[in-house]
Motif scaffolding. Sequence first.
Motif, PDB file in Angstrom:
ATOM      1  N   SER A  98       1.049  -1.313   0.609  1.00  0.00           N
ATOM      2  CA  SER A  98       0.134  -0.067   0.102  1.00  0.00           C
ATOM      3  C   SER A  98       0.861   0.949  -0.025  1.00  0.00           C
ATOM      4  O   SER A  98       0.391   2.407  -0.453  1.00  0.00           O
ATOM      5  N   ARG A  99       2.055   1.142   0.447  1.00  0.00           N
ATOM      6  CA  ARG A  99       2.637   2.202   0.402  1.00  0.00           C
ATOM      7  C   ARG A  99       3.401   2.840  -1.298  1.00  0.00           C
ATOM      8  O   ARG A  99       4.175   3.868  -1.580  1.00  0.00           O
ATOM      9  N   VAL A 100       3.696   1.445  -2.200  1.00  0.00           N
ATOM     10  CA  VAL A 100       3.563   2.233  -3.353  1.00  0.00           C
ATOM     11  C   VAL A 100       2.778   3.402  -3.901  1.00  0.00           C
ATOM     12  O   VAL A 100       1.737   3.671  -3.882  1.00  0.00           O
ATOM     13  N   ARG A 101       3.781   4.704  -4.301  1.00  0.00           N
ATOM     14  CA  ARG A 101       2.779   5.435  -5.199  1.00  0.00           C
ATOM     15  C   ARG A 101       2.249   4.742  -6.680  1.00  0.00           C
ATOM     16  O   ARG A 101       2.478   4.451  -7.053  1.00  0.00           O
ATOM     17  N   PRO A 102       1.201   5.676  -6.659  1.00  0.00           N
ATOM     18  CA  PRO A 102      -0.024   6.286  -7.835  1.00  0.00           C
ATOM     19  C   PRO A 102       1.547   5.831  -9.372  1.00  0.00           C
ATOM     20  O   PRO A 102       2.275   7.244  -8.596  1.00  0.00           O
ATOM     21  N   GLY A 103       1.084   5.478 -10.143  1.00  0.00           N
ATOM     22  CA  GLY A 103       2.070   5.416 -11.211  1.00  0.00           C
ATOM     23  C   GLY A 103       3.427   4.851 -11.383  1.00  0.00           C
ATOM     24  O   GLY A 103       3.382   4.808 -12.278  1.00  0.00           O
ATOM     25  N   ALA A 104       3.336   3.745 -10.537  1.00  0.00           N
ATOM     26  CA  ALA A 104       4.265   3.431  -9.769  1.00  0.00           C
ATOM     27  C   ALA A 104       4.380   2.278 -10.573  1.00  0.00           C
ATOM     28  O   ALA A 104       2.673   1.776 -10.415  1.00  0.00           O
ATOM     29  N   ARG A 105       5.152   0.998 -11.406  1.00  0.00           N
ATOM     30  CA  ARG A 105       4.756  -0.514 -12.228  1.00  0.00           C
ATOM     31  C   ARG A 105       5.147  -1.095 -11.079  1.00  0.00           C
ATOM     32  O   ARG A 105       6.177  -1.090 -10.435  1.00  0.00           O
TER      33      ARG A 105
END
Length: 337
Positions: A98-105
């Motif tokens: 859930s820490r992954v930022r929007p737009g990351a692959r």
Amino acid sequence: MRPAPRPGAHKVVVLALDGVYPFELGIPHRVLGSADGRYEVVSASADGRPVRTDADLTVTPGHGPEALAGADTVIIPPYALSAASAAAPDPRALAALSRVRPGARLVSICTGAFLLAAAGLLDGRRATTHWALTDYFQELFPRVELDADVLFVDHGDVLTSAGAAGGVDVCLHLVRQDHGSEVANQVARCCVVPPYRDGGQAQYIERPLPPPSEAGTGPTRDWALRRLHQPLSLDELAAHAAMSTRTFARRFREETGLSPGRWLTRQRLRHARRLLESSDLPVERVAHEVGFATATSLRRHLAAEAGVAPSAYRRTFRAAAPAADPVEETPRTDSAH
């Protein structure tokens, strides 16, 4: 020595979960790390602590879950599954994701797809995982369109790949997408792997024969297997079984799940694959030995089943490649993206 990451290099975080497979854990570092500093590849655990692998060793990633917040790409290598962890992964793993930022692959290798699916990130999407786990995966995640025949699936923001060496395929694909074929080919040469593999997982799936039974069509199946090099019609098969063609076809499908014609084709292909793996016979001779009328027919059927031409299949599975067949072949490959 591997060059240091360039300024502004694409940051890749490999999330190591409990039970991670050591081989696949190292693939992103080895492949992406060979792209002349274009990627900065680091590892992280879900809680910042050492991670137990599925082998007799423990690894200590250099980062905790906070590293995922700054990642351009997050890769989830496979980990050992239990019935509980497949359906409901460790909450710490989901919290880290859930820490992954929007737009990351997001990229999964093999069983890493189970985490993405459990997080709802594959719903309504086409995806893949190891072919041996497809039935289990579909049972747990019916909203995912699973494709067991390809080596990887690319949705742009989310990629899933097959087992083990499928991680090499998808990482080379990332390099190819990000920096072009020339750089990807250089990386492949550095890692001593093919820059692109023809076909998909279908060429690696074992297709065991159903055991012949003493009643029904079993004895006729056994009889047919000894005569694959001959033309075998439905009438001949039914006559051997002492049944009408209609009754034989019905019983055959009940016992094998296939029509007699489709079953024969599969057995011929199975025998052809063994010959391609173990002999130097030309493709034309292999086709004759297994009952296909022409080499073209063998090529067409093998491409439909495994996604590769006979010569490509032979190169993949022979320890030492034989001399090239006299006819150049152009396989029909399954697109994985």
